[in-house]
Design an enzyme around this catalytic site. Structure first.
Site, PDB file in Angstrom:
ATOM      1  N   GLY A 178       2.749  -1.099   4.361  1.00 17.99           N
ATOM      2  CA  GLY A 178       2.756   0.316   4.007  1.00 17.99           C
ATOM      3  C   GLY A 178       4.169   0.775   3.685  1.00 17.99           C
ATOM      4  O   GLY A 178       4.708   0.486   2.615  1.00 17.99           O
ATOM      5  N   GLY A 179       4.800   1.466   4.640  1.00 23.58           N
ATOM      6  CA  GLY A 179       6.119   2.074   4.424  1.00 23.58           C
ATOM      7  C   GLY A 179       7.147   1.154   3.778  1.00 23.58           C
ATOM      8  O   GLY A 179       7.865   1.569   2.854  1.00 23.58           O
ATOM      9  N   HIS A 189      -9.488   1.304   5.504  1.00 23.19           N
ATOM     10  CA  HIS A 189      -8.177   1.503   6.130  1.00 23.19           C
ATOM     11  C   HIS A 189      -8.323   2.496   7.284  1.00 23.19           C
ATOM     12  O   HIS A 189      -9.112   3.431   7.204  1.00 23.19           O
ATOM     13  CB  HIS A 189      -7.188   2.031   5.085  1.00 23.19           C
ATOM     14  CG  HIS A 189      -5.783   2.048   5.583  1.00 23.19           C
ATOM     15  ND1 HIS A 189      -5.303   3.033   6.417  1.00 23.19           N
ATOM     16  CD2 HIS A 189      -4.758   1.178   5.408  1.00 23.19           C
ATOM     17  CE1 HIS A 189      -4.044   2.770   6.716  1.00 23.19           C
ATOM     18  NE2 HIS A 189      -3.691   1.647   6.109  1.00 23.19           N
ATOM     19  N   SER A 232       3.431  -1.901  10.565  1.00 24.36           N
ATOM     20  CA  SER A 232       4.885  -1.960  10.784  1.00 24.36           C
ATOM     21  C   SER A 232       5.487  -3.308  10.393  1.00 24.36           C
ATOM     22  O   SER A 232       6.415  -3.798  11.055  1.00 24.36           O
ATOM     23  CB  SER A 232       5.230  -1.599  12.234  1.00 24.36           C
ATOM     24  OG  SER A 232       4.865  -0.256  12.483  1.00 24.36           O
ATOM     25  N   GLU A 285      -6.634   4.911   8.227  1.00 23.19           N
ATOM     26  CA  GLU A 285      -6.446   6.330   7.867  1.00 23.19           C
ATOM     27  C   GLU A 285      -7.724   6.900   7.262  1.00 23.19           C
ATOM     28  O   GLU A 285      -8.059   8.067   7.459  1.00 23.19           O
ATOM     29  CB  GLU A 285      -5.247   6.476   6.923  1.00 23.19           C
ATOM     30  CG  GLU A 285      -3.932   6.330   7.684  1.00 23.19           C
ATOM     31  CD  GLU A 285      -2.797   5.716   6.896  1.00 23.19           C
ATOM     32  OE1 GLU A 285      -2.843   5.697   5.658  1.00 23.19           O
ATOM     33  OE2 GLU A 285      -1.839   5.227   7.542  1.00 23.19           O
ATOM     34  N   GLU A 329      -5.341  -4.695  11.094  1.00 23.39           N
ATOM     35  CA  GLU A 329      -4.313  -3.665  11.213  1.00 23.39           C
ATOM     36  C   GLU A 329      -4.552  -2.850  12.480  1.00 23.39           C
ATOM     37  O   GLU A 329      -5.334  -1.886  12.456  1.00 23.39           O
ATOM     38  CB  GLU A 329      -4.363  -2.729  10.003  1.00 23.39           C
ATOM     39  CG  GLU A 329      -4.064  -3.397   8.691  1.00 23.39           C
ATOM     40  CD  GLU A 329      -3.472  -2.407   7.708  1.00 23.39           C
ATOM     41  OE1 GLU A 329      -2.387  -2.676   7.200  1.00 23.39           O
ATOM     42  OE2 GLU A 329      -4.078  -1.351   7.478  1.00 23.39           O
ATOM     43  N   GLY A 387       2.563   2.444  10.869  1.00 25.08           N
ATOM     44  CA  GLY A 387       3.538   3.512  10.693  1.00 25.08           C
ATOM     45  C   GLY A 387       4.292   3.887  11.958  1.00 25.08           C
ATOM     46  O   GLY A 387       4.953   4.923  12.004  1.00 25.08           O
ATOM     47  N   ASN A 408       0.870  -1.181   0.000  1.00 25.91           N
ATOM     48  CA  ASN A 408       0.000   0.000   0.000  1.00 25.91           C
ATOM     49  C   ASN A 408       0.909   1.233   0.000  1.00 25.91           C
ATOM     50  O   ASN A 408       1.509   1.562   1.019  1.00 25.91           O
ATOM     51  CB  ASN A 408      -0.889  -0.039   1.264  1.00 25.91           C
ATOM     52  CG  ASN A 408      -1.707   1.228   1.425  1.00 25.91           C
ATOM     53  OD1 ASN A 408      -1.813   2.048   0.510  1.00 25.91           O
ATOM     54  ND2 ASN A 408      -2.302   1.397   2.598  1.00 25.91           N
ATOM     55  N   TRP A 409       0.988   1.878  -1.150  1.00 22.66           N
ATOM     56  CA  TRP A 409       1.943   2.990  -1.300  1.00 22.66           C
ATOM     57  C   TRP A 409       1.404   4.299  -0.718  1.00 22.66           C
ATOM     58  O   TRP A 409       2.119   5.287  -0.679  1.00 22.66           O
ATOM     59  CB  TRP A 409       2.308   3.185  -2.770  1.00 22.66           C
ATOM     60  CG  TRP A 409       3.017   2.015  -3.385  1.00 22.66           C
ATOM     61  CD1 TRP A 409       3.421   0.870  -2.743  1.00 22.66           C
ATOM     62  CD2 TRP A 409       3.410   1.860  -4.755  1.00 22.66           C
ATOM     63  NE1 TRP A 409       4.042   0.028  -3.631  1.00 22.66           N
ATOM     64  CE2 TRP A 409       4.053   0.595  -4.876  1.00 22.66           C
ATOM     65  CE3 TRP A 409       3.295   2.652  -5.904  1.00 22.66           C
ATOM     66  CZ2 TRP A 409       4.562   0.139  -6.080  1.00 22.66           C
ATOM     67  CZ3 TRP A 409       3.797   2.198  -7.108  1.00 22.66           C
ATOM     68  CH2 TRP A 409       4.426   0.946  -7.193  1.00 22.66           C
ATOM     69  N   LYS A 410       0.136   4.280  -0.336  1.00 19.42           N
ATOM     70  CA  LYS A 410      -0.495   5.488   0.229  1.00 19.42           C
ATOM     71  C   LYS A 410      -0.263   6.689  -0.698  1.00 19.42           C
ATOM     72  O   LYS A 410      -0.234   6.519  -1.909  1.00 19.42           O
ATOM     73  CB  LYS A 410       0.013   5.727   1.653  1.00 19.42           C
ATOM     74  CG  LYS A 410      -0.153   4.472   2.515  1.00 19.42           C
ATOM     75  CD  LYS A 410       0.006   4.699   3.979  1.00 19.42           C
ATOM     76  CE  LYS A 410      -0.185   3.384   4.725  1.00 19.42           C
ATOM     77  NZ  LYS A 410      -0.088   3.500   6.162  1.00 19.42           N
TER      78      LYS A 410
HETATM   79  P1  PGA Z   1       2.836   0.435   7.724  1.00 12.41           P
HETATM   80  O1  PGA Z   1       1.356   0.651   7.162  1.00 12.41           O
HETATM   81  O2  PGA Z   1       3.333  -0.856   7.157  1.00 12.41           O
HETATM   82  O3  PGA Z   1       3.609   1.628   7.221  1.00 12.41           O
HETATM   83  O4  PGA Z   1       2.734   0.400   9.202  1.00 12.41           O
HETATM   84  C1  PGA Z   1       0.483  -0.431   7.009  1.00 12.41           C
HETATM   85  C2  PGA Z   1      -0.809   0.031   6.403  1.00 12.41           C
HETATM   86  O5  PGA Z   1      -1.218   1.161   6.673  1.00 12.41           O
HETATM   87  O6  PGA Z   1      -1.460  -0.717   5.652  1.00 12.41           O
END
Ligand code: PGA
Length: 261
Positions: free
Chosen positions: A234-235, A95, A213, A97, A167, A173, A9-11
Site C-alpha cells: 500500500g503506502g 481488501h 506495512s 478496507e 493481509e 497502514g 495498491n495506490w488506494k
Molecule cells: P500498507 O497497505 O502497505 O500501507 O500497510 C497494504 C494494503 O492495504 O494492501
C-alpha cells in the site's frame, strides 16, 4: 517455479498527472525485469492513464475493486468487462478496507471472484484477521472461513487462477508488519486448504502474497519468508524509489532460489 508477484495498491491517492509520473518512474526502474511480475493498481480515475503507459513494457494493470454484474443500473459501479476493456490483468477483491469500511461480506466477495473468472481477469483475494481475532486465537479459523467462502462452488481450474493475499488487518497502514513465523503459519494453512481442493501440484503453483506495512526496510526479510510468493504493497508503493527497492529484493531472492534448484 512460479515468479513472485509484487502489486502496488495506490488506494485513493493521486491525480492523473501524479499517476503518470509514478508509473513512468516504476516502468523505467523495472526495465526488462523478468524475475518479478509487477502490477500497479491505481484509482479508477487513473486506470486509463496508467494503461496507456503500460501498453509498452512488462508491468501489469490491476484494479482495486469491481462489481459482479456485467452491466446494468448500478450507479457508481464498474464491471469486470469494463476493466478488461481497459487492459486490466488483476483485480483486488475483499481488501479489509472494503470489508470493514464498506461492509463487504464473504458472499459479495464470492460473487465478485466468480464474475472475474468468467471475464478471464485474475482475482487477488485478500483475507486477514483483526487484532481482536488474533488475540482470541481465532486467526486460522477466520482465514479458513474467508478463503473457503470465497471459493465455494468454483471449478478447480478457476481456483487455480486466483492469487491469495494474506493481509492482517492490524498490519495494514500501521507500520507494524506481521513477523515471518506468523506469516508462514497462515500461508501454510491457506496452502493446505488449496491442496485439499486442487491437489498438491496445483496448490503449490498458486501464489500467496503478504500485505501489511511492507516497506523497503523489511522487504528482504519478507522475500525470504517461507511460503511468501510476493507482496501487496500500500503506502510504500506511492514512492517509486522505495517500491523499486522492494521489487529488487524479490528479484534477488527469486534468483537465489532458482539457482538452488
Ligand atoms: P500498507 O497497505 O502497505 O500501507 O500497510 C497494504 C494494503 O492495504 O494492501
Amino acid at each position: 517455479m512460479k515468479t513472485p508477484l509484487v502489486v502496488g495498491n495506490w488506494k485513493m491517492h493521486g491525480s492523473c498527472a501524479e499517476a503518470r509520473t509514478l508509473t513512468g518512474c516504476i516502468r523505467q526502474g523495472t526495465g526488462a525485469l523478468r524475475t518479478v511480475e509487477v502490477a500497479l493498481a491505481p484509482p479508477f480515475t487513473a486506470l486509463s492513464t496508467v494503461a496507456t503507459i503500460l501498453k509498452r513494457g512488462n508491468l501489469r494493470l490491476a484494479a482495486q475493486n469491481v462489481h459482479w454484474e456485467e452491466a446494468g443500473a448500478f450507479t457508481g459501479e464498474i464491471s469486470p468487462k469494463m476493466l478488461r476493456d481497459l487492459g486490466c490483468r488483476y483485480v483486488i477483491v475483499g481488501h479489509s478496507e472494503r470489508r470493514h469500511l464498506f461492509h463487504e461480506d464473504n458472499r459479495t466477495i464470492a460473487k465478485k471472484i466468480a464474475a472475474l473468472l468468467r471475464t478471464e481477469l485474475g482475482p487477488i483475494l485478500c483475507v486477514g484477521e483483526t487484532l481482536k481475532e488474533r488475540d482470541k486465537g481465532t486467526t486460522v479459523r477466520v482465514i479458513s472461513r474467508q478463503v473457503l467462502s470465497a471459493l465455494k462452488g468454483l471449478p478447480k481450474n478457476g481456483i487455480g487462477k486466483i492469487t491469495f493475499a494474506y493481509e492482517p488487518v492490524w498490519a495494514i497502514g500501521t507500520g507494524r508488519n506481521a513477523n515471518p513465523d506468523q506469516i508462514t503459519h497462515v500461508h501454510s494453512r491457506i496452502r493446505e486448504i488449496l491442496k485439499g481442493l486442487l491437489g498438491k501440484a496445483k496448490a503449490t503453483n498458486c501464489r500467496i502474497l503478504y500485505g501489511g506495512s511492507a516497506r523497503p526496510e523489511n522487504a528482504g526479510e519478507l522475500a525470504g519468508t517461507p511460503e511468501v510468493d510476493g507482496l501487496l504493497v500500500g503506502g510504500a508503493s506511492l514512492r517509486a524509489e522505495g517500491f523499486l527497492k522492494i521489487i529488487r529484493e524479490f528479484s534477488r531472492s527469486w534468483r537465489g532460489q532458482s539457482l538452488e534448484e
